[in-house]
Scaffold this active site. Structure first.
Site, PDB file in Angstrom:
ATOM      1  N   LYS A 164     -17.999   8.566  -3.187  1.00 14.42           N
ATOM      2  CA  LYS A 164     -17.000   8.280  -4.211  1.00 14.42           C
ATOM      3  C   LYS A 164     -16.408   9.615  -4.626  1.00 14.42           C
ATOM      4  O   LYS A 164     -17.054  10.658  -4.495  1.00 14.42           O
ATOM      5  CB  LYS A 164     -17.675   7.620  -5.422  1.00 14.42           C
ATOM      6  CG  LYS A 164     -16.745   6.805  -6.275  1.00 14.42           C
ATOM      7  CD  LYS A 164     -16.649   5.379  -5.756  1.00 14.42           C
ATOM      8  CE  LYS A 164     -15.708   4.532  -6.567  1.00 14.42           C
ATOM      9  NZ  LYS A 164     -15.673   3.139  -6.099  1.00 14.42           N
ATOM     10  N   VAL A 215      -8.493 -12.063  -7.754  1.00 10.04           N
ATOM     11  CA  VAL A 215      -9.610 -12.742  -7.097  1.00 10.04           C
ATOM     12  C   VAL A 215      -9.850 -14.113  -7.718  1.00 10.04           C
ATOM     13  O   VAL A 215      -9.957 -15.122  -7.008  1.00 10.04           O
ATOM     14  CB  VAL A 215     -10.906 -11.896  -7.168  1.00 10.04           C
ATOM     15  CG1 VAL A 215     -12.035 -12.619  -6.442  1.00 10.04           C
ATOM     16  CG2 VAL A 215     -10.700 -10.523  -6.568  1.00 10.04           C
TER      17      VAL A 215
HETATM   18  P1  NAD Z   1      -7.352  -8.502 -11.964  1.00 13.41           P
HETATM   19  O1  NAD Z   1      -7.052  -7.349 -12.861  1.00 13.41           O
HETATM   20  O2  NAD Z   1      -6.332  -8.956 -10.976  1.00 13.41           O
HETATM   21  O3  NAD Z   1      -7.743  -9.802 -12.850  1.00 13.41           O
HETATM   22  C1  NAD Z   1      -8.602  -9.763 -13.935  1.00 13.41           C
HETATM   23  C2  NAD Z   1      -8.279 -10.993 -14.800  1.00 13.41           C
HETATM   24  O4  NAD Z   1      -9.264 -11.084 -15.829  1.00 13.41           O
HETATM   25  C3  NAD Z   1      -6.923 -10.910 -15.515  1.00 13.41           C
HETATM   26  O5  NAD Z   1      -6.241 -12.162 -15.385  1.00 13.41           O
HETATM   27  C4  NAD Z   1      -7.304 -10.633 -16.973  1.00 13.41           C
HETATM   28  O6  NAD Z   1      -6.376 -11.189 -17.906  1.00 13.41           O
HETATM   29  C5  NAD Z   1      -8.633 -11.328 -17.078  1.00 13.41           C
HETATM   30  N1  NAD Z   1      -9.521 -10.801 -18.118  1.00 13.41           N
HETATM   31  C6  NAD Z   1      -9.689  -9.517 -18.522  1.00 13.41           C
HETATM   32  N2  NAD Z   1     -10.640  -9.455 -19.471  1.00 13.41           N
HETATM   33  C7  NAD Z   1     -11.103 -10.728 -19.641  1.00 13.41           C
HETATM   34  C8  NAD Z   1     -12.119 -11.294 -20.449  1.00 13.41           C
HETATM   35  N3  NAD Z   1     -12.844 -10.548 -21.275  1.00 13.41           N
HETATM   36  N4  NAD Z   1     -12.312 -12.637 -20.355  1.00 13.41           N
HETATM   37  C9  NAD Z   1     -11.582 -13.403 -19.517  1.00 13.41           C
HETATM   38  N5  NAD Z   1     -10.612 -12.910 -18.727  1.00 13.41           N
HETATM   39  C10 NAD Z   1     -10.382 -11.587 -18.782  1.00 13.41           C
HETATM   40  O7  NAD Z   1      -8.718  -8.112 -11.239  1.00 13.41           O
HETATM   41  P2  NAD Z   1      -9.279  -8.650  -9.829  1.00 13.41           P
HETATM   42  O8  NAD Z   1      -8.814  -7.779  -8.743  1.00 13.41           O
HETATM   43  O9  NAD Z   1      -9.073 -10.131  -9.749  1.00 13.41           O
HETATM   44  O10 NAD Z   1     -10.838  -8.325 -10.001  1.00 13.41           O
HETATM   45  C11 NAD Z   1     -11.644  -9.085 -10.867  1.00 13.41           C
HETATM   46  C12 NAD Z   1     -13.039  -8.479 -10.895  1.00 13.41           C
HETATM   47  O11 NAD Z   1     -13.583  -8.457  -9.569  1.00 13.41           O
HETATM   48  C13 NAD Z   1     -13.104  -7.034 -11.387  1.00 13.41           C
HETATM   49  O12 NAD Z   1     -14.333  -6.839 -12.065  1.00 13.41           O
HETATM   50  C14 NAD Z   1     -13.095  -6.237 -10.102  1.00 13.41           C
HETATM   51  O13 NAD Z   1     -13.711  -4.959 -10.264  1.00 13.41           O
HETATM   52  C15 NAD Z   1     -13.938  -7.120  -9.210  1.00 13.41           C
HETATM   53  N6  NAD Z   1     -13.705  -6.936  -7.781  1.00 13.41           N
HETATM   54  C16 NAD Z   1     -12.459  -7.121  -7.266  1.00 13.41           C
HETATM   55  C17 NAD Z   1     -12.249  -6.955  -5.901  1.00 13.41           C
HETATM   56  C18 NAD Z   1     -10.889  -7.188  -5.273  1.00 13.41           C
HETATM   57  O14 NAD Z   1     -10.810  -7.304  -4.052  1.00 13.41           O
HETATM   58  N7  NAD Z   1      -9.826  -7.276  -6.071  1.00 13.41           N
HETATM   59  C19 NAD Z   1     -13.312  -6.590  -5.060  1.00 13.41           C
HETATM   60  C20 NAD Z   1     -14.590  -6.417  -5.617  1.00 13.41           C
HETATM   61  C21 NAD Z   1     -14.754  -6.596  -6.978  1.00 13.41           C
END
Ligand code: NAD
Length: 351
Positions: free
Chosen positions: A79, A179
Site C-alpha cells: 500500500k 456495489v
Molecule cells: P459508494 O460510495 O458507491 O456507496 C456507498 C453508499 O452507502 C452510498 O449510497 C452512501 O449514500 C451510502 N451510505 C454512506 N453511509 C451510510 C450509512 N451510514 N448508512 C447507510 N448508507 C450509507 O461505495 P461502494 O463502492 O458501493 O462501496 C461500498 C463499500 O464496499 C465500501 O465500504 C467500500 O470500501 C467497500 N468495497 C467496495 C469495492 C468496490 O469494488 N467498489 C470493493 C471492495 C470493498
C-alpha cells in the site's frame, strides 16, 4: 523507530519518498512478497503527523497480504500513502510518484484508493508499468465485487439453512452505492426478498422506484428482521451497541472493516450469527485489478469472483470443525498459503 514498527507488523520494506519541488511526500509499504508482487492502492490524505501516515500504510498493506492470500491470488500485500491535501494533487505530483513506483522495479504494484483516480493512474502509467486501474484496464471493479458478494451470501445461506437457494431468503442491503445497488438487483433476480436502506433518501427512492423492495429507515436498520444483513456502506457497523440488536442469522456484505473491532467476530459467533469476513467476501475489487495485472479479461475476473463462494464455504466448515470464527479460519488459511509458498497451495477445501 520505523524498524520496530516494521518488525511488529512483519514488513519486508518501507520506502519514504520526498520530492519537495512538486510537493510529493509518500510512503510505500511492502508487507510481503512471498506469493508475488505487493499489490495495493495509493491513498492520498492530509495526514496530520508522519506517524499517522506510517501507521495507516503499515496496517493497510498488511491487510492486503491477507486479502490476496485468502483470495488464492499469487500476489503479496502493499500500500502507499501520499501526504497531501486532495486539492493540491496535480500531474507533476502523480508523475513523480510514478517514478518512485518504477524504482521499486515491480516489487510494488499500485492502483487507486481514497482520493486517487483512474486519471491519476493514467499519469502514473506514463512513468511505470507497475500500475493497474488505468483507463486502459478492466474499469470499475464494483460489478465484480457485487458478483463475489452474491456468491459469498449463497455460501453463508447454504451453511446456515442447508441450501444456497435465495428464493426463501430475505436480505437487507445497507448502502445503495456502486456495489450495494448491483448486489440488491442480483439478489432480486435470484428470487430473494430484498430490503434496502441508505442515508441518502434519493438513492433509496431511485432504487425502490418500480421494484418490489422494502425501504428501511436508516436508523432502524440494525433492528430490522432479515436472514442476511449485507453492509455495503461504511465500516464499523458491527459493534457492542449493534450486535445485541441484530435480527439476522448472517452478516455478509461488501463494506470494508465491517467490525468495529476484531473481537466482534467472536461476539457475533456467540450470538449464533455467521459472519463472512469482509476481506474474503469483498475480494472482487482486488480480483479485478489482479486479473488486469495478469493481462486477463473481465470475464475471467467475474469467474474468479464466483469462486469466492466455494472458498468461503470451505472456510466456514473449517471454522466449525475447529470451533473458531470464520475470520480466524481465514487468517490461518492466508498464513498457511504464505508459509507453504514453495509447495503447491491446497485450497481451503482440501485442508
Ligand atoms: P459508494 O460510495 O458507491 O456507496 C456507498 C453508499 O452507502 C452510498 O449510497 C452512501 O449514500 C451510502 N451510505 C454512506 N453511509 C451510510 C450509512 N451510514 N448508512 C447507510 N448508507 C450509507 O461505495 P461502494 O463502492 O458501493 O462501496 C461500498 C463499500 O464496499 C465500501 O465500504 C467500500 O470500501 C467497500 N468495497 C467496495 C469495492 C468496490 O469494488 N467498489 C470493493 C471492495 C470493498
Amino acid at each position: 523507530m520505523v524498524h520496530r514498527e516494521m518488525a511488529e507488523f512483519g514488513h519486508d520494506q518501507v520506502t519514504y519518498a520526498l520530492e519537495d519541488d512538486v510537493g510529493l511526500r509518500a510512503i510505500v509499504a511492502i508487507h510481503d512478497t512471498t506469493l508475488g508482487p505487493a499489490l495495493g492502492g495509493t491513498r492520498l490524505l492530509p495526514y496530520e503527523t508522519e506517524d499517522e501516515a506510517l501507521q495507516d500504510v503499515l496496517r493497510l498493506s498488511r491487510a492486503m497480504t491477507y486479502k490476496a492470500a485468502a483470495a488464492e491470488l499469487d500476489l503479496g500485500g502493499g500500500k502507499a500513502v501520499i501526504v497531501a491535501e486532495p486539492d493540491a494533487k496535480d500531474e507533476a505530483t502523480m508523475r513523480a510518484y510514478g517514478r518512485i513506483v518504477d524504482r521499486l522495479d515491480g516489487q510494488y504494484v499500485t492502483s487507486v484508493d481514497v482520493n486517487t483516480t483512474v486519471a491519476d493512474m493514467d499519469v502514473v502509467a506514463e512513468e511505470t508499468d507497475h500500475v493497474v486501474g488505468t483507463s486502459d484496464g478492466l474499469g470499475d471493479p464494483s460489478p465484480v465485487t457485487a458478483r463475489g458478494v452474491v456468491a459469498g451470501i449463497r455460501a453463508c445461506v447454504e451453511a446456515t439453512y442447508g441450501s444456497d437457494g435465495l428464493d426463501d431468503r430475505t436480505v437487507l442491503v445497507q448502502g445503495l452505492g456502486k456495489v450495494g445497488s448491483r448486489l440488491a438487483k442480483r439478489l432480486l433476480e435470484a428470487g430473494a426478498a430484498v430490503k434496502v436502506s441508505d442515508v441518502d433518501p434519493a438513492a433509496v427512492a431511485s432504487f425502490t422506484d418500480g421494484r418490489d423492495v422494502e425501504a428501511v429507515a436508516h436508523g432502524d436498520v440494525y433492528d430490522e428482521p432479515c436472514d442476511v444483513f449485507a453492509p455495503c456502506a461504511v465500516g464499523g457497523v458491527v459493534d457492542d451497541e449493534t450486535i445485541p440488536r441484530l435480527e439476522c442469522d448472517v452478516v455478509a456484505g461488501a463494506a470494508n472493516n465491517v467490525l468495529a473491532e476484531r473481537r466482534h467476530a467472536e461476539a457475533l459467533r456467540e450470538r449464533g450469527i455467521l459472519y463472512a469476513p469482509d476481506y474474503v467476501i469483498n475480494a472482487g475489487g482486488l480480483i479485478t485489478v489482479a486479473t488486469e495485472y495478469a493481462g486477463d479479461t473481465r470475464a475471467d475476473a467475474l469467474e474468479a469472483a464466483d469462486r469466492i463462494g466455494d472458498r468461503l464455504l470451505a472456510l466456514i466448515e473449517r471454522a466449525d470443525g475447529r470451533g473458531t470464527t470464520v475470520l480466524d479460519a481465514a487468517d490461518a488459511y492466508a498464513r498457511e498459503r504464505i508459509e507453504t509458498a514453495t509447495e503447491p497451495t491446497p485450497s481451503p477445501a482440501e485442508t
